[in-house]
Design a protein around this motif. Structure first.
Motif, PDB file in Angstrom:
ATOM      1  N   LYS A 186      -5.012 -36.943 -10.478  1.00 32.81           N
ATOM      2  CA  LYS A 186      -5.459 -38.075 -10.035  1.00 32.81           C
ATOM      3  C   LYS A 186      -6.679 -38.315 -11.030  1.00 32.81           C
ATOM      4  O   LYS A 186      -7.673 -37.734 -11.099  1.00 32.81           O
ATOM      5  CB  LYS A 186      -6.008 -38.166  -8.532  1.00 32.81           C
ATOM      6  CG  LYS A 186      -6.423 -39.589  -8.144  1.00 32.81           C
ATOM      7  CD  LYS A 186      -7.103 -39.509  -6.668  1.00 32.81           C
ATOM      8  CE  LYS A 186      -7.229 -40.835  -6.080  1.00 32.81           C
ATOM      9  NZ  LYS A 186      -7.880 -40.838  -5.014  1.00 32.81           N
ATOM     10  N   ARG A 187      -6.710 -39.411 -11.732  1.00 36.60           N
ATOM     11  CA  ARG A 187      -7.508 -40.338 -12.515  1.00 36.60           C
ATOM     12  C   ARG A 187      -8.895 -40.480 -11.558  1.00 36.60           C
ATOM     13  O   ARG A 187      -8.616 -41.372 -10.952  1.00 36.60           O
ATOM     14  CB  ARG A 187      -7.132 -41.207 -13.624  1.00 36.60           C
ATOM     15  CG  ARG A 187      -8.068 -41.840 -14.304  1.00 36.60           C
ATOM     16  CD  ARG A 187      -7.523 -42.921 -15.379  1.00 36.60           C
ATOM     17  NE  ARG A 187      -8.232 -43.245 -16.165  1.00 36.60           N
ATOM     18  CZ  ARG A 187      -8.105 -43.751 -17.355  1.00 36.60           C
ATOM     19  NH1 ARG A 187      -6.705 -43.284 -17.843  1.00 36.60           N
ATOM     20  NH2 ARG A 187      -8.972 -43.946 -18.449  1.00 36.60           N
ATOM     21  N   LEU A 188     -10.164 -40.070 -12.043  1.00 31.86           N
ATOM     22  CA  LEU A 188     -11.212 -40.716 -11.300  1.00 31.86           C
ATOM     23  C   LEU A 188     -11.747 -41.956 -11.657  1.00 31.86           C
ATOM     24  O   LEU A 188     -11.190 -42.364 -12.744  1.00 31.86           O
ATOM     25  CB  LEU A 188     -12.266 -39.681 -11.618  1.00 31.86           C
ATOM     26  CG  LEU A 188     -12.015 -38.264 -11.198  1.00 31.86           C
ATOM     27  CD1 LEU A 188     -13.053 -37.225 -11.765  1.00 31.86           C
ATOM     28  CD2 LEU A 188     -11.752 -37.920  -9.855  1.00 31.86           C
ATOM     29  N   ASN A 189     -12.333 -42.698 -10.910  1.00 31.22           N
ATOM     30  CA  ASN A 189     -12.733 -44.149 -11.008  1.00 31.22           C
ATOM     31  C   ASN A 189     -13.802 -44.140 -12.096  1.00 31.22           C
ATOM     32  O   ASN A 189     -14.559 -42.919 -12.292  1.00 31.22           O
ATOM     33  CB  ASN A 189     -13.222 -44.628  -9.735  1.00 31.22           C
ATOM     34  CG  ASN A 189     -14.588 -44.013  -9.114  1.00 31.22           C
ATOM     35  OD1 ASN A 189     -15.523 -43.813  -9.877  1.00 31.22           O
ATOM     36  ND2 ASN A 189     -14.366 -43.611  -7.946  1.00 31.22           N
ATOM     37  N   GLU A 190     -14.081 -45.124 -12.597  1.00 33.31           N
ATOM     38  CA  GLU A 190     -15.029 -45.371 -14.093  1.00 33.31           C
ATOM     39  C   GLU A 190     -16.259 -44.849 -13.409  1.00 33.31           C
ATOM     40  O   GLU A 190     -16.983 -44.093 -14.647  1.00 33.31           O
ATOM     41  CB  GLU A 190     -14.860 -46.783 -14.257  1.00 33.31           C
ATOM     42  CG  GLU A 190     -13.537 -47.167 -14.900  1.00 33.31           C
ATOM     43  CD  GLU A 190     -13.145 -46.315 -16.250  1.00 33.31           C
ATOM     44  OE1 GLU A 190     -14.116 -46.086 -16.900  1.00 33.31           O
ATOM     45  OE2 GLU A 190     -12.173 -45.870 -16.322  1.00 33.31           O
ATOM     46  N   THR A 191     -16.909 -45.342 -12.329  1.00 33.25           N
ATOM     47  CA  THR A 191     -18.293 -44.762 -12.065  1.00 33.25           C
ATOM     48  C   THR A 191     -18.397 -43.287 -11.857  1.00 33.25           C
ATOM     49  O   THR A 191     -19.209 -42.903 -12.616  1.00 33.25           O
ATOM     50  CB  THR A 191     -18.522 -45.384 -10.745  1.00 33.25           C
ATOM     51  OG1 THR A 191     -18.731 -46.727 -10.929  1.00 33.25           O
ATOM     52  CG2 THR A 191     -19.927 -45.031 -10.420  1.00 33.25           C
ATOM     53  N   THR A 192     -17.413 -42.732 -11.490  1.00 33.03           N
ATOM     54  CA  THR A 192     -17.538 -41.216 -11.465  1.00 33.03           C
ATOM     55  C   THR A 192     -17.478 -40.546 -12.687  1.00 33.03           C
ATOM     56  O   THR A 192     -18.074 -39.614 -13.040  1.00 33.03           O
ATOM     57  CB  THR A 192     -16.497 -40.604 -10.380  1.00 33.03           C
ATOM     58  OG1 THR A 192     -16.433 -41.265  -8.935  1.00 33.03           O
ATOM     59  CG2 THR A 192     -16.414 -39.322 -10.205  1.00 33.03           C
ATOM     60  N   GLN A 193     -16.159 -41.137 -13.401  1.00 37.93           N
ATOM     61  CA  GLN A 193     -16.246 -40.570 -14.791  1.00 37.93           C
ATOM     62  C   GLN A 193     -17.450 -40.794 -15.643  1.00 37.93           C
ATOM     63  O   GLN A 193     -17.798 -39.754 -16.452  1.00 37.93           O
ATOM     64  CB  GLN A 193     -15.242 -41.585 -15.394  1.00 37.93           C
ATOM     65  CG  GLN A 193     -13.787 -41.316 -14.894  1.00 37.93           C
ATOM     66  CD  GLN A 193     -12.662 -41.122 -16.048  1.00 37.93           C
ATOM     67  OE1 GLN A 193     -12.899 -41.017 -17.134  1.00 37.93           O
ATOM     68  NE2 GLN A 193     -11.329 -41.550 -15.595  1.00 37.93           N
ATOM     69  N   LYS A 194     -18.210 -41.592 -15.741  1.00 40.61           N
ATOM     70  CA  LYS A 194     -19.364 -42.056 -16.374  1.00 40.61           C
ATOM     71  C   LYS A 194     -20.568 -40.916 -15.952  1.00 40.61           C
ATOM     72  O   LYS A 194     -21.236 -40.371 -16.878  1.00 40.61           O
ATOM     73  CB  LYS A 194     -20.066 -43.409 -16.321  1.00 40.61           C
ATOM     74  CG  LYS A 194     -19.082 -44.421 -17.010  1.00 40.61           C
ATOM     75  CD  LYS A 194     -19.748 -45.676 -16.549  1.00 40.61           C
ATOM     76  CE  LYS A 194     -18.929 -46.990 -17.229  1.00 40.61           C
ATOM     77  NZ  LYS A 194     -19.482 -48.296 -16.860  1.00 40.61           N
ATOM     78  N   ALA A 195     -20.686 -40.578 -14.583  1.00 41.70           N
ATOM     79  CA  ALA A 195     -21.632 -39.711 -14.141  1.00 41.70           C
ATOM     80  C   ALA A 195     -21.355 -38.274 -14.660  1.00 41.70           C
ATOM     81  O   ALA A 195     -22.120 -37.569 -15.053  1.00 41.70           O
ATOM     82  CB  ALA A 195     -21.463 -39.943 -12.573  1.00 41.70           C
ATOM     83  N   ILE A 196     -20.020 -38.032 -14.272  1.00 39.56           N
ATOM     84  CA  ILE A 196     -19.702 -36.571 -14.687  1.00 39.56           C
ATOM     85  C   ILE A 196     -19.684 -36.434 -16.178  1.00 39.56           C
ATOM     86  O   ILE A 196     -20.135 -35.351 -16.491  1.00 39.56           O
ATOM     87  CB  ILE A 196     -18.183 -36.371 -14.350  1.00 39.56           C
ATOM     88  CG1 ILE A 196     -18.172 -36.361 -12.793  1.00 39.56           C
ATOM     89  CG2 ILE A 196     -17.319 -35.087 -14.902  1.00 39.56           C
ATOM     90  CD1 ILE A 196     -16.608 -36.033 -12.328  1.00 39.56           C
ATOM     91  N   HIS A 197     -19.405 -37.411 -17.205  1.00 41.79           N
ATOM     92  CA  HIS A 197     -19.533 -37.274 -18.499  1.00 41.79           C
ATOM     93  C   HIS A 197     -20.716 -36.958 -18.951  1.00 41.79           C
ATOM     94  O   HIS A 197     -21.058 -36.159 -19.734  1.00 41.79           O
ATOM     95  CB  HIS A 197     -18.935 -38.385 -19.121  1.00 41.79           C
ATOM     96  CG  HIS A 197     -18.850 -38.291 -20.713  1.00 41.79           C
ATOM     97  ND1 HIS A 197     -18.033 -37.258 -21.384  1.00 41.79           N
ATOM     98  CD2 HIS A 197     -19.342 -39.117 -21.691  1.00 41.79           C
ATOM     99  CE1 HIS A 197     -18.439 -37.262 -22.593  1.00 41.79           C
ATOM    100  NE2 HIS A 197     -19.235 -38.421 -22.956  1.00 41.79           N
TER     101      HIS A 197
END
Length: 421
Positions: A186-197
């Motif tokens: 499952k692809r994570l939402n953009e906000t979560t992706q930015k935080a994790i990156h």
């Protein structure tokens, strides 16, 4: 308008220049292909048989397909044009994790009758790459000037080869759970992706210095070091996944659609234009800085000024996440914060949030940035790191959070740090 062709002319103008013998061996198949677009009749030109083609009125679907083929600019042969469209649209929409298994699952959900093996999708992706519809990422040569790095050079010319090449890619982070042959990604939402990156870059950089740099100072093989780097990245991703409460955090490169085609394909599929990414500008007084021309050789490390600007940018971006009400950060982020200036900047941002009249908006945005759970208990005190982890876990899954909840949590983290817990 009718057109009359001999066999040689027909092969050249209507059948992509195939050989005359090929046409005669497979005459029935090629006539059927021509009849998709033309009414085919036979005539005579001297002793030669001719073929008279009269265009049929194009169906809307045929017009759409021709428009699509004109955009991608290549002949897809016997490949399913609708499956080709599905794959490209999925890559442009960026809602599905761009791996073969997930694209296969999407195709099956849309009633495409293809094998459940990865061969079909793999073949289509290879076709897109071979025809420059999906292009490889740019690579930038990097020269590492550290003493422990073994530099390689050309013995004849003396040219120093790059230490490595940095790929300019966009990473897609996803939640992975094994559910048999296809699995769940499952692809994570953009906000979560930015935080994790951002968290991944910070944590991995520190872990690299502690665990990989000592290996580079030895005579270990490149293969062993490369394997150690891969394991370290997987370890950091696993820790981030646990912090965000997902099954297993993984990441994959985002395929790059050729920019010359991307805009036309988005218009063809009716997709909205991508929103401009938020750019955080630094508020730095540069009136006292004198501009000079510095000829810095390639490979020399960053100057102190550049390092300071990079650090200030990191601080500003983290504070901006709270000001714009976009993120609730995990434990690892708290543990990785360093420097008095950073804490002061962060507390200043929190003060502005507390004084804002839009605190309700912040609560709603913060709730949507984390997973909601029935557990609404928050520990009031935390004297140890373990207690703080429990407090954070409760905070992450708490509904109806307040600004004070977030502030108290961060103050607890800072108190932990001062106590050395």
């Amino acid at each position: 308008m009718k057109k009359e062709y001999t066999v040689i002319e027909l092969c050249e103008h209507e059948l992509n220049g195939i050989d005359e013998k090929t046409f005669r061996r497979n005459k029935k198949m090629y006539i059927q292909k021509l009849e998709e677009k033309y009414y085919v009749a036979f005539g005579k030109r001297g002793r030669f048989t001719t073929y008279i083609l009269e265009p049929k009125e194009k169906a809307p679907e045929q017009i759409e397909n021709e428009a699509f083929l004109e955009i991608i600019g290549c002949d897809i042969g016997r490949k399913d044009i609708e499956l080709m469209k599905l794959i490209l649209k999925a890559l442009l929409e960026k809602k599905v994790t761009p791996v073969q298994n997930e694209l296969l699952k999407l195709a099956l959900q849309n009633n495409f009758k293809i094998s459940k093996s990865r061969g079909t999708i793999k073949n289509y992706m290879k076709f897109l790459r071979d025809n420059q519809i999906i292009i490889p990422p740019r690579e930038i040569p990097v020269w590492d000037n550290a003493k422990y790095v073994k530099r390689e050079c050309d013995p004849e010319t003396g040219e120093i080869f790059p230490t490595y090449y940095k790929k300019l890619v966009r990473w897609v982070y996803f939640d992975y759970r094994n559910e048999g042959s296809i699995g769940y990604r499952k692809r994570l939402n953009e906000t979560t992706q930015k935080a994790i990156h951002e968290a991944f870059k910070t944590i991995y950089k520190e872990e690299y210095v502690q665990k990989i740099v000592p290996l580079l100072k030895t005579n270990l093989s490149k293969e062993f070091i490369s394997d150690s780097v891969s394991k370290l990245k997987m370890k950091v991703l696993q820790e981030l996944g646990e912090a965000y409460g997902i099954n297993a955090c993984r990441r994959v490169e985002e395929p790059i659609i050729n920019p010359l085609l991307s805009r036309q394909l988005k218009e063809y599929f009716g997709l909205n234009e991508e929103q401009k990414q938020r750019v955080t500008e630094l508020d730095i007084d540069v009136s006292h800085i004198e501009v000079v021309n510095i000829n810095r050789p390639v490979g020399i490390s960053m100057s102190e000024l550049e390092q300071m600007l990079e650090y200030k940018k990191l601080i500003n971006e983290r504070v901006q996440l709270y000001k714009e009400k976009e993120s609730a950060l995990p434990l690892e982020m708290y543990e990785k914060w360093h420097g008095i200036e950073f804490e002061q900047q962060l507390m200043k941002g929190i003060t502005e949030i507390n004084s804002s009249e839009n605190s309700n908006d912040f609560n709603e945005a913060n709730d949507s940035a984390v997973k909601v759970n029935e557990d609404n208990h928050v520990v009031d005190t935390c004297d140890t790191q373990d207690d703080f982890k429990k407090q954070l876990a409760a905070f992450k899954f708490k509904s109806n959070k307040t600004v004070n909840d977030g502030t108290n949590l961060m103050l607890s983290a800072f108190l932990n740090k001062e106590k050395g817990a």
